[in-house]
Each structure stands twice: as C-alpha cells, then as structure tokens.
Design an enzyme around this catalytic site. Structure first.
Site: not given
Ligand code: NAP
Length: 350
Positions: A172, A175-176
């Site tokens: 992701c 997200c990261d």
C-alpha cells in the site's frame, strides 16, 4: 452499539458497496446494521481495515459527481469533527478515497444505519434466521444478510518479501509511501495494472526514482493512467521482468531487488529502499467457505442474471467480493444499491 434480538438486514463490509446498501436499506426503514470490520493489527496487515480498499488509495478521479475542486468546506460541513481528525487538509484536488468513504459512511449514518466496529468471522446460513459470529465474541441473528466484504491485496509469497514486510516491503503505497525510509530513495513497484501505475505515480512524490516492474511487455492499466506513468520522468518501466528476491539486511531493511527476465535474459539487480506489491487482489471470503457458492478464485457467485442473489435465499452479495471483472468503486456502489433493493423485496415477499 448492541445488535437487536433479530436484525432485518445485516451488512458485512464497509466499502462503497456496504455503505450504498446501507443508505438504501436505511431509507427503506429496514434499520440496517453494518459490521464495518475491526480496527486491529491483523486487519491492517491483511488490508481489511474498516472503509475497505478505497481508504488505502489517494485521489479518486473517476467517481461520478466528484470533479476536482475545493471540497474543504463541504467536508467540514458534512462530517463530524472526530471523523476528520486523521484527514490531511483538502487542497483543491479530487476527492480522496478516505474522504469519499467517510462521506458514504456519514450518509448511511444520517439515515439511521447502525454501525458496529467488529469483524464477522464465521456465518451459519444453513437455517433461518441466519447466524453471524462476531470477532469479539457473540452471535447476531438476521433475517437477511448482504455480504460486501470486498477484496484485499495479493502478495507474491517470496520468503524475502515476508522477511521485509514493514521494513521496506508494502502492498500500500498510500499508507506507507511517505515514511522517512523511502524519502529520496529509489523504490520498486511490482505489477502492471491501474494499481501499479497509480502507486508508481504517487510514489514519485517521495522517491528519487520509481522502478515499475511488470512481467509482460505491455501494461494492463487503463490507457490514461498508463500514459501518465510512461510520461513521468521519475518512473522507469522494466518490462518482461519478475521480482525474484527482495535484498536487504537486518540493519537497513530493504536495500534492493533481484529481477529475473521472463524472456530468458540474465538476472539484474536494482538498488531500492522499498518494494510495493500491486499485483491484484483476493476476495475476502474465507469466512464464507462451505456456506456460499464461491468461484474457483473464491469470489461469491451471483446466481441470477442482473441480480445480487447468492445460492442461499435471503443472502445477497455486492461489490468486489462478487465482482472479479469491473472492480470499480462506482460499480461496487451500484451493486450495493441493487443488493439493498433485492433484500427489501425479498423481505417483503419472501
Ligand atoms: P489487476 O488489474 O488485476 O492487475 C494486476 C497486475 O498485477 C497485472 O498487471 C498482472 O499482470 C500483475 N500480476 C498479477 N499476479 C502477478 C504475479 N504473481 N507476479 C507478477 N505480476 C502479477 O489489479 P489492480 O491493478 O489492483 O486493479 C484492480 C481493479 O481496480 C481494476 O479493475 C482496476 O481498473 C481498478 N483500479 C482502478 C483505479 C483507478 O481507476 N483509479 C486504481 C486502481 C485500481 P498481467 O497484466 O500480466 O496479468
């Protein structure tokens, strides 16, 4: 929130299909109960946190009704402050996945949808009322169920991928990607679909270079998104290549990758601080095994043409959990609406 003795409609899942079903069911005065999923480390790792896959994406440019513009004031007026806490300020771009999902959730709540932040981990559809077993313990009984649990990102299954998960390997980018370890470093994205090119383009904000690694010599992604990656000077595409090994050590985490050629050429290595997998998804149906007819790829089977009925009377499915073909937010929302209408008619006429 507690469930009632016997629920009319329980909706399992909290992506666009789940919330659209909830909006329709609530407006039909069925008092739907949504299990939106638990906020747990296990769900974080498997990509099944509440609000589904859209909560893990950046801008959503193709959901009709949301052209780019300044949504800031609208978001402030539509969402309660506590639901806006984690949102970065809106800066005139298109609606983001998390914003869209919060808006859908709020719209469902406005019409009286009840929400429980827990998983359904097991079901018994063998007799009515249906029994739904909660992750936190306890059983909910329902006359009718809409399954809208979506799908989650796939992994390659390499031992080195497993070793470096959370230390440079991710599924992701949104997200990261902003983590300090990835700043101004070369990064690798694996895959050739819309997710891969979207992630590659997104990661150019942070990376020095993004290597997009695809196993064929042609991207699967839609033309407009593929072209964006092709035109981006920071994206370097490696066709006919497969990720063979994530390289790294315990001190630094990921330091590079070894690629094999899918056309018989020699292996190559690339320096990289991060590896992002974007190789498709698997439907979240493990808890339905033996209870509903599933396809070979484990998608729920829609039994009637242009209806959301499953093989069990009174159980309907909506969104990516039953759709391995369109898999769009807007088509998921559409089938969510259909499932609620199917459920309403089934409850009225049996
Ligand atoms: P996808 O379209 O199924 O693409 C998966 C990609 O991963 C393909 O290029 C595939 O290669 C590759 N792949 C699969 N298994 C692999 C393996 N074991 N090793 C190496 N590569 C592998 O999945 P997606 O990109 O996640 O998209 C899913 C759906 O969401 C699509 O309908 C897409 O249009 C939609 N989506 C839309 C947007 C948007 O419009 N903003 C953004 C993201 C996703 P092959 O091409 O060789 O099969």
């Amino acid at each position: 929130m507690n469930a009632k003795q016997l629920e009319n409609v329980v909706i399992i899942g909290s992506g666009p299909a789940g919330w659209s079903a909830a909006i329709y069911a609530a407006r039909a005065q069925l008092e739907p109960l949504v299990f939106e999923g638990a906020i747990s480390e296990q769900n974080r790792l498997s990509g099944t946190l509440p609000l589904g896959q859209l909560a893990l994406t950046s801008e959503v440019e193709n959901f009709a009704g949301f052209p780019a513009g300044n949504l800031g004031a609208f978001l402030e007026s539509a969402l309660p402050a506590e639901r806006r806490l984690m949102m970065p300020p809106h800066e005139g771009h298109g609606v983001t996945g998390p914003e869209l999902m919060e808006l859908m959730r709020q719209q469902a709540t406005n019409f009286g949808t009840r929400i429980i932040t827990d998983d359904i981990v097991k079901v018994d559809f063998s007799s009515r009322p249906f029994k739904l077993f909660r992750g936190e313990g306890g059983v909910v009984e329902a006359k009718c169920v809409i399954v809208a649990t979506g799908a989650a990102a796939n992994w390659l299954g390499l031992p080195s991928e497993e070793r470096f998960k959370n230390r440079g390997v991710s599924a992701c980018a949104v997200c990261d990607g902003a983590l300090p370890r990835f700043r101004n470093k070369p990064l690798v994205v694996v895959g050739g679909g819309d997710s891969a090119v979207e992630e590659a383009t997104y990661l150019t904000k942070f990376a020095s270079t993004v290597h997009l690694v695809h196993r064929r010599n042609e991207l699967r992604a839609s033309k407009i998104m593929a072209q964006r990656a092709i035109d981006d000077p920071k994206v370097e595409i490696h066709f006919d290549s497969a990720l063979a090994e994530v390289l790294g050590d315990d001190t630094h985490g990921v330091t590079g990758v070894r690629l094999t050629s899918t056309t018989g050429g020699p292996d190559t290595t690339l320096d990289a601080a991060g590896v992002f997998l974007a190789i498709g998804h698997t439907p979240n149906t493990a808890f339905l095994e033996g209870q509903l007819d599933l396809t070979e790829k484990k998608y729920v089977v829609w039994k009637k043409h242009f209806r959301t009925n499953t093989n069990v009377e009174g159980v309907f499915a909506a969104g990516d959990v039953a759709d391995d073909y369109y898999r769009q937010a807007i088509s998921a929302a559409g089938t969510g609406c259909m499932a609620a209408l199917d459920a309403e008619r089934w409850l009225a006429h049996g």
